[in-house]
Scaffold this active site. Structure first.
Site, PDB file in Angstrom:
ATOM      1  N   PHE A 176      32.353  43.579 -45.974  1.00  0.00           N
ATOM      2  CA  PHE A 176      33.605  42.855 -45.850  1.00  0.00           C
ATOM      3  C   PHE A 176      34.030  42.473 -47.278  1.00  0.00           C
ATOM      4  O   PHE A 176      33.231  41.917 -48.032  1.00  0.00           O
ATOM      5  CB  PHE A 176      33.395  41.610 -44.988  1.00  0.00           C
ATOM      6  CG  PHE A 176      34.671  40.972 -44.552  1.00  0.00           C
ATOM      7  CD1 PHE A 176      35.340  41.436 -43.434  1.00  0.00           C
ATOM      8  CD2 PHE A 176      35.216  39.908 -45.264  1.00  0.00           C
ATOM      9  CE1 PHE A 176      36.527  40.849 -43.019  1.00  0.00           C
ATOM     10  CE2 PHE A 176      36.397  39.318 -44.859  1.00  0.00           C
ATOM     11  CZ  PHE A 176      37.059  39.787 -43.733  1.00  0.00           C
ATOM     12  N   ASP A 216      24.798  37.836 -45.270  1.00  0.00           N
ATOM     13  CA  ASP A 216      26.019  37.338 -44.643  1.00  0.00           C
ATOM     14  C   ASP A 216      25.884  37.602 -43.142  1.00  0.00           C
ATOM     15  O   ASP A 216      25.913  38.751 -42.702  1.00  0.00           O
ATOM     16  CB  ASP A 216      27.228  38.082 -45.230  1.00  0.00           C
ATOM     17  CG  ASP A 216      28.553  37.637 -44.622  1.00  0.00           C
ATOM     18  OD1 ASP A 216      28.543  37.079 -43.510  1.00  0.00           O
ATOM     19  OD2 ASP A 216      29.601  37.871 -45.256  1.00  0.00           O
ATOM     20  N   TYR A 242      33.607  30.808 -36.404  1.00  0.00           N
ATOM     21  CA  TYR A 242      34.763  31.055 -35.522  1.00  0.00           C
ATOM     22  C   TYR A 242      34.649  32.346 -34.724  1.00  0.00           C
ATOM     23  O   TYR A 242      35.541  32.667 -33.953  1.00  0.00           O
ATOM     24  CB  TYR A 242      36.075  31.025 -36.318  1.00  0.00           C
ATOM     25  CG  TYR A 242      36.088  31.810 -37.624  1.00  0.00           C
ATOM     26  CD1 TYR A 242      36.161  33.187 -37.625  1.00  0.00           C
ATOM     27  CD2 TYR A 242      36.030  31.153 -38.853  1.00  0.00           C
ATOM     28  CE1 TYR A 242      36.184  33.896 -38.814  1.00  0.00           C
ATOM     29  CE2 TYR A 242      36.045  31.843 -40.048  1.00  0.00           C
ATOM     30  CZ  TYR A 242      36.129  33.219 -40.030  1.00  0.00           C
ATOM     31  OH  TYR A 242      36.132  33.917 -41.213  1.00  0.00           O
ATOM     32  N   LYS A 243      33.565  33.114 -34.917  1.00  0.00           N
ATOM     33  CA  LYS A 243      33.421  34.366 -34.157  1.00  0.00           C
ATOM     34  C   LYS A 243      32.605  34.074 -32.887  1.00  0.00           C
ATOM     35  O   LYS A 243      33.099  33.432 -31.975  1.00  0.00           O
ATOM     36  CB  LYS A 243      32.785  35.432 -35.043  1.00  0.00           C
ATOM     37  CG  LYS A 243      33.615  35.754 -36.290  1.00  0.00           C
ATOM     38  CD  LYS A 243      32.929  36.787 -37.143  1.00  0.00           C
ATOM     39  CE  LYS A 243      33.629  37.010 -38.466  1.00  0.00           C
ATOM     40  NZ  LYS A 243      34.915  37.705 -38.329  1.00  0.00           N
ATOM     41  N   ARG A 297      37.848  48.111 -32.594  1.00  0.00           N
ATOM     42  CA  ARG A 297      36.622  47.336 -32.349  1.00  0.00           C
ATOM     43  C   ARG A 297      36.736  46.662 -30.984  1.00  0.00           C
ATOM     44  O   ARG A 297      37.731  45.990 -30.700  1.00  0.00           O
ATOM     45  CB  ARG A 297      36.424  46.261 -33.421  1.00  0.00           C
ATOM     46  CG  ARG A 297      36.204  46.799 -34.805  1.00  0.00           C
ATOM     47  CD  ARG A 297      35.739  45.712 -35.757  1.00  0.00           C
ATOM     48  NE  ARG A 297      36.610  44.537 -35.771  1.00  0.00           N
ATOM     49  CZ  ARG A 297      36.413  43.478 -36.541  1.00  0.00           C
ATOM     50  NH1 ARG A 297      35.355  43.421 -37.327  1.00  0.00           N
ATOM     51  NH2 ARG A 297      37.252  42.454 -36.514  1.00  0.00           N
TER      52      ARG A 297
HETATM   53  C1  PLP Z   1      31.240  39.650 -42.923  1.00  0.00           C
HETATM   54  C2  PLP Z   1      32.278  38.620 -43.206  1.00  0.00           C
HETATM   55  N1  PLP Z   1      32.133  37.802 -44.261  1.00  0.00           N
HETATM   56  C3  PLP Z   1      33.073  36.871 -44.568  1.00  0.00           C
HETATM   57  C4  PLP Z   1      34.206  36.740 -43.792  1.00  0.00           C
HETATM   58  C5  PLP Z   1      35.312  35.781 -44.150  1.00  0.00           C
HETATM   59  O1  PLP Z   1      34.887  34.542 -44.417  1.00  0.00           O
HETATM   60  P1  PLP Z   1      35.851  33.284 -44.551  1.00  0.00           P
HETATM   61  O2  PLP Z   1      35.538  32.420 -43.386  1.00  0.00           O
HETATM   62  O3  PLP Z   1      35.531  32.699 -45.850  1.00  0.00           O
HETATM   63  O4  PLP Z   1      37.281  33.744 -44.485  1.00  0.00           O
HETATM   64  C6  PLP Z   1      34.380  37.545 -42.680  1.00  0.00           C
HETATM   65  C7  PLP Z   1      35.574  37.387 -41.835  1.00  0.00           C
HETATM   66  O5  PLP Z   1      35.800  38.026 -40.861  1.00  0.00           O
HETATM   67  C8  PLP Z   1      33.392  38.518 -42.382  1.00  0.00           C
HETATM   68  O6  PLP Z   1      33.554  39.336 -41.344  1.00  0.00           O
END
Ligand code: PLP
Length: 429
Positions: A132, A214, A239-240, A389
């Site tokens: 990402f 991550d 939030y996921k 997806r």
């Molecule tokens: C793997 C991954 N890392 C980071 C983020 C984004 O993080 P943030 O909450 O800082 O926008 C996402 C957002 O979908 C993500 O899928």
């Protein structure tokens, strides 16, 4: 699949829903669409999350400043309390987890701080070319702030197939490049591959590097054992699959062996809570992951997580994972049976141990298919260049829903209905 076979498959799906131990959890959610398959982007609201948010609002109204000490959980320790509630989901000790800021900011903080703490380790950071993007932006920025050119020090593992990052490719990259930090996702955001966290942590350590992850696409869907695997640090969003709401506070983990690492972005909320209100001008960081907080905990973006976690804990992360594997397996089998003939490829690994919670359906017309799906009440998302997806999140998705969604995709392909939609021209998708 002929009509009889379709009828049988649907009957089987309904039977599975009836015997599903998690089926009642759907009642705790408000699902705004007929088929919500986008919980890997933004989970829906539950009554529990709404109640804990409302509770924080009520406490603000009723207690005002006294809320810092008299609320439940008390706001002063909100970051730590939510960290305690999250710890079992990532296999960590309570002191190793805290909530703070956003995922991107937590990457800035942890990668930056671990770069500063690298000692004799080289300054290189190993990432991969399917990450990402925000992860790379943050890490490159942290390198630049230390006078290190990302072109020289940010190394990418190349995916051999554009879909996956095998541990062997990580190993080859580690043999080629000198790095002090390996930073990888647990689940790739596009293909849904679940990486081998244990093996990658081991490889990083064998090569003298820290291992950071991550977990944005696995927290709440896949159990983790971060402490026992010796993972050095990790970040995730809420939030996921945790369903804590848009922009909800993120989480971070730091192994207890590193609770002496100095935060690169120090702030009073990372101070030892016992001395924070001494107001000394010398920073006295907490002896815990809590030291990586910066400013005042944003109570209103943290509050929904409190209720949302009750739902996850009531269901149990192992049962969630078990149902998730069954749902994605059903989806993959149906895609093979009914969609392959129209040019749909499954881009997600078929071995359950290598899959996260979503499935990537690849097709040249993926964008227009995902647009057409919306008009059938199916919310998925499109990721460039050719992926729809589909995330059948176990807390509120029925086996019957998976069956229906595949039937709708089949209809869209069979009738070429997607041709009625404009091709993608850019912008938010
Ligand atoms: C793997 C991954 N890392 C980071 C983020 C984004 O993080 P943030 O909450 O800082 O926008 C996402 C957002 O979908 C993500 O899928």
């Amino acid at each position: 699949m002929d009509d009889t076979e379709q009828g049988d498959a649907l009957a089987r799906a309904r039977e599975r829903d009836e015997s599903d131990p998690l089926s009642a959890f759907r009642e705790r959610f408000e699902i705004p669409d007929d088929y919500y398959m986008d919980g890997n982007s933004l989970g829906p609201i539950s009554a529990d999350a709404e109640a804990s948010l409302q509770n924080a609002v009520d406490e603000w109204r009723d207690l005002a400043i006294r809320g810092w000490t008299d609320s439940d959980p008390e706001w002063f320790h909100y970051g730590e309390r939510l960290g305690d509630e999250l710890a079992p989901l990532v296999g960590a000790r309570e002191s190793e987890v805290v909530v703070a800021d956003s995922t991107t900011l937590n990457i800035h903080k942890l990668v930056g701080s671990f770069l500063d703490a690298r000692g004799d380790r080289p300054p290189g950071v190993l990432v991969n070319d399917l990450d990402f993007p925000t992860d790379h932006y943050a890490i490159a920025a942290q390198l630049r702030q230390r006078g290190l050119d990302p072109d020289e020090h940010l190394h990418r593992v190349e995916s051999p197939d554009g879909r996956t990052v095998p541990a062997e490719a990580v190993e080859r990259a580690l043999d080629e490049h000198d790095v002090g930090i390996v930073f990888m996702p647990s689940v790739l955001y596009r293909s849904g591959q679940l990486l081998d966290v244990e093996r990658i942590a081991e490889l990083a350590h064998d090569h003298g590097a820290f291992a950071g992850f991550d977990l944005a696409h696995s927290i709440g869907a896949v159990p983790h054992e971060l402490h026992d695997l010796g993972v050095d640090f990790a970040v995730w969003c809420s939030y996921k699959y945790l369903n804590a709401g848009p922009g909800a506070i993120a989480g971070l983990y730091v192994h207890e062996d590193h609770h002496d690492v100095h935060p690169n972005l120090a702030g009073w909320w990372g101070n030892d809570k016992a001395t924070q209100f001494d107001m000394a001008l010398e920073f006295d960081p907490a002896d815990a992951a809590g030291r990586f907080q910066v400013g005042t905990v944003p109570v209103l973006s943290a509050a929904p997580l409190h209720g949302a976690l009750d739902v996850v804990h009531d269901a149990g992360i192992d049962r969630i994972r078990e149902k998730s594997i069954q749902l994605t397996e059903t989806l993959i089998d149906l895609a093979d049976d009914r969609l392959a003939e129209y040019g749909v490829d499954v881009g997600t690994p078929r071995e359950p141990a290598r899959r996260g919670g979503h499935v990537a359906l690849e097709h040249d017309e993926a964008y227009r298919i995902s647009e057409a799906l919306r008009d059938h009440g199916v919310v998925t998302d499109f990721r460039k260049p050719d992926v729809v997806r589909v995330a059948p999140a176990p807390l509120y998705t029925r086996f019957e829903d998976v069956h229906d969604v595949v039937a709708i995709i089949e209809e869209i392909l069979e009738t070429r209905e997607y041709e009625e939609y404009e091709p993608q021209t850019g912008g938010v998708t």
